[in-house]
Design an enzyme around this catalytic site. Structure first.
Site, PDB file in Angstrom:
ATOM      1  N   GLU A 119     -14.023   4.497   2.485  1.00 10.08           N
ATOM      2  CA  GLU A 119     -14.080   3.445   3.501  1.00 10.08           C
ATOM      3  C   GLU A 119     -15.366   3.554   4.319  1.00 10.08           C
ATOM      4  O   GLU A 119     -15.439   3.076   5.457  1.00 10.08           O
ATOM      5  CB  GLU A 119     -12.843   3.536   4.400  1.00 10.08           C
ATOM      6  CG  GLU A 119     -11.557   3.215   3.645  1.00 10.08           C
ATOM      7  CD  GLU A 119     -10.305   3.450   4.471  1.00 10.08           C
ATOM      8  OE1 GLU A 119      -9.524   2.493   4.658  1.00 10.08           O
ATOM      9  OE2 GLU A 119     -10.092   4.587   4.923  1.00 10.08           O
ATOM     10  N   LYS A 157     -10.311   4.482  17.823  1.00  7.82           N
ATOM     11  CA  LYS A 157      -9.973   5.265  16.626  1.00  7.82           C
ATOM     12  C   LYS A 157     -11.175   5.335  15.690  1.00  7.82           C
ATOM     13  O   LYS A 157     -11.471   6.379  15.111  1.00  7.82           O
ATOM     14  CB  LYS A 157      -8.774   4.658  15.904  1.00  7.82           C
ATOM     15  CG  LYS A 157      -8.354   5.490  14.698  1.00  7.82           C
ATOM     16  CD  LYS A 157      -7.138   4.949  13.977  1.00  7.82           C
ATOM     17  CE  LYS A 157      -6.751   5.858  12.828  1.00  7.82           C
ATOM     18  NZ  LYS A 157      -5.584   5.358  12.069  1.00  7.82           N
ATOM     19  N   ASN A 192     -14.935  11.870   9.758  1.00  5.70           N
ATOM     20  CA  ASN A 192     -14.870  11.557   8.334  1.00  5.70           C
ATOM     21  C   ASN A 192     -16.152  11.871   7.564  1.00  5.70           C
ATOM     22  O   ASN A 192     -16.110  12.606   6.570  1.00  5.70           O
ATOM     23  CB  ASN A 192     -14.448  10.099   8.130  1.00  5.70           C
ATOM     24  CG  ASN A 192     -12.952   9.915   8.177  1.00  5.70           C
ATOM     25  OD1 ASN A 192     -12.282   9.911   7.162  1.00  5.70           O
ATOM     26  ND2 ASN A 192     -12.407   9.764   9.372  1.00  5.70           N
ATOM     27  N   ALA A 214      -0.210   7.527   1.133  1.00  7.33           N
ATOM     28  CA  ALA A 214       0.479   8.543   1.932  1.00  7.33           C
ATOM     29  C   ALA A 214       1.144   7.951   3.171  1.00  7.33           C
ATOM     30  O   ALA A 214       2.356   8.106   3.377  1.00  7.33           O
ATOM     31  CB  ALA A 214      -0.512   9.634   2.325  1.00  7.33           C
ATOM     32  N   LEU A 215       0.362   7.245   4.001  1.00  8.82           N
ATOM     33  CA  LEU A 215       0.916   6.749   5.252  1.00  8.82           C
ATOM     34  C   LEU A 215       1.921   5.625   5.021  1.00  8.82           C
ATOM     35  O   LEU A 215       2.961   5.561   5.685  1.00  8.82           O
ATOM     36  CB  LEU A 215      -0.204   6.279   6.189  1.00  8.82           C
ATOM     37  CG  LEU A 215       0.226   5.969   7.627  1.00  8.82           C
ATOM     38  CD1 LEU A 215       0.924   7.166   8.264  1.00  8.82           C
ATOM     39  CD2 LEU A 215      -0.981   5.547   8.464  1.00  8.82           C
ATOM     40  N   ASN A 256     -13.137   8.518  13.923  1.00 14.03           N
ATOM     41  CA  ASN A 256     -13.302   8.566  12.457  1.00 14.03           C
ATOM     42  C   ASN A 256     -14.769   8.617  12.055  1.00 14.03           C
ATOM     43  O   ASN A 256     -15.124   9.258  11.056  1.00 14.03           O
ATOM     44  CB  ASN A 256     -12.642   7.344  11.808  1.00 14.03           C
ATOM     45  CG  ASN A 256     -11.132   7.441  11.764  1.00 14.03           C
ATOM     46  OD1 ASN A 256     -10.566   8.521  11.878  1.00 14.03           O
ATOM     47  ND2 ASN A 256     -10.469   6.306  11.617  1.00 14.03           N
ATOM     48  N   GLY A 264       0.835  -1.204   0.000  1.00 11.51           N
ATOM     49  CA  GLY A 264       0.000   0.000   0.000  1.00 11.51           C
ATOM     50  C   GLY A 264       0.863   1.244   0.000  1.00 11.51           C
ATOM     51  O   GLY A 264       1.225   1.759   1.055  1.00 11.51           O
TER      52      GLY A 264
END
Length: 307
Positions: free
Chosen positions: A265, A181, A189, A10-11, A185, A7
């Site tokens: 997601e 978390k 989000n 970005a992260l 989110n 993957g």
């Protein structure tokens, strides 16, 4: 040991850079579209604004049998299909899931029943500015823990991660960290994605009522799942406020996905709340879920949510 990162978003790319800066050996598992192309150096913009070239080894699915430790940074909806490509992954290789949302681990466990399966929860900030150029936007905590019995002996992975990331800890109850978390989110989000705003704009007076109601819905569902480990509602609100303030200039991942026409997601964040609501009314969460589905062109019948 070589870390293999699946993957290159970005992260995933920021983690590659942080591990390489500490001298760790890192491979990037690349997709078919990169095959036959020159593998460029990854450019990392550090927290201080410095540009650094990061070298990593390119890998493709046929190299799966050589993978020693797999860090999965794909989107939640990509995890299963991406791992299906790695059918030659040794049964001894730990798989560490680091995606947003919940509901994927059970499918991975079915695919790789003998592998050590771990989850990671990280609050590092990252932005992909263009292909192979990523910016590290914020340091945060990283937690690692086992999702099956085979993973319980892998706590030693925390030490090199701590050196690279500044913070990493082991938790025997990593699912609690995942749920906490997800609760954050599930508020930030969908609200930022539907309203096309930064995280910080959620603190404007116009969003006060919907923020309060959505927070209440999410808290009630997740605290029931946490049982006797549930945090107080005030603690949840303080944590939510802190995350919004710390990421005030950021756009959430769901906002970015929607803005760029990518799948979201949604199913693994708001959809998880809806699937676990039971008899708890969650009208705001349900409305936001449907709105995200509509905006992304993947609207489903209402009953689809209660899986």
């Amino acid at each position: 040991m070589e870390w293999t990162i699946l993957g290159a978003g970005a992260l995933g790319c920021v983690m590659t850079g942080l591990l390489r800066q500490r001298g760790e050996s890192v491979a990037l598992m690349l997709s078919e579209r990169h095959r036959g192309h020159f593998h460029p150096s990854l450019e990392l913009i550090t927290l201080t604004g410095a540009h650094q070239l990061i070298q990593s080894r390119p890998r493709f699915p046929e190299h799966a049998r050589t993978v020693e430790c797999l860090l999965v940074f794909t989107k939640a909806y990509q995890v299963v299909d991406a791992l299906k490509e790695l059918r030659h992954l040794p049964a001894s290789t730990p798989i560490i899931l680091l995606h947003n949302g919940l509901g994927v681990a059970e499918k991975v466990q079915a695919l790789f029943p003998n592998n050590p399966l771990l989850a990671g929860v990280s609050s590092h900030g990252a932005i992909k500015e263009r292909d192979w150029l990523v910016r590290h936007t914020g340091k945060g905590e990283t937690w690692l823990g086992p999702l099956n019995d085979a993973a319980k002996t892998w706590s030693h992975l925390v030490k090199p991660l701590e050196k690279a990331l500044g913070h990493a800890e082991w938790s025997d109850d990593i699912a609690l960290h995942q749920r906490r978390k997800l609760a954050i989110n599930a508020v930030i989000n969908p609200l930022t994605a539907c309203n096309n705003i930064t995280n910080g704009q959620l603190l404007e007076p116009r969003f006060a009522d919907v923020l309060e109601q959505l927070s209440e819905e999410v808290y009630q569902v997740m605290s029931r799942l946490d049982g006797d480990k549930a945090e107080t509602q005030d603690a949840f609100r303080r944590r939510l406020q802190q995350v919004i303030e710390l990421t005030s200039s950021n756009h959430s991942s769901m906002h970015q996905d929607l803005a760029h026409g990518r799948p979201t997601e949604n199913e693994y964040i708001s959809g998880y709340i809806l699937a676990n609501a039971g008899n708890q009314p969650v009208p705001v969460c349900s409305q936001l879920y449907q709105e995200i589905e509509r905006k992304s062109g993947t609207a489903k019948p209402a009953q689809r949510m209660q899986h």
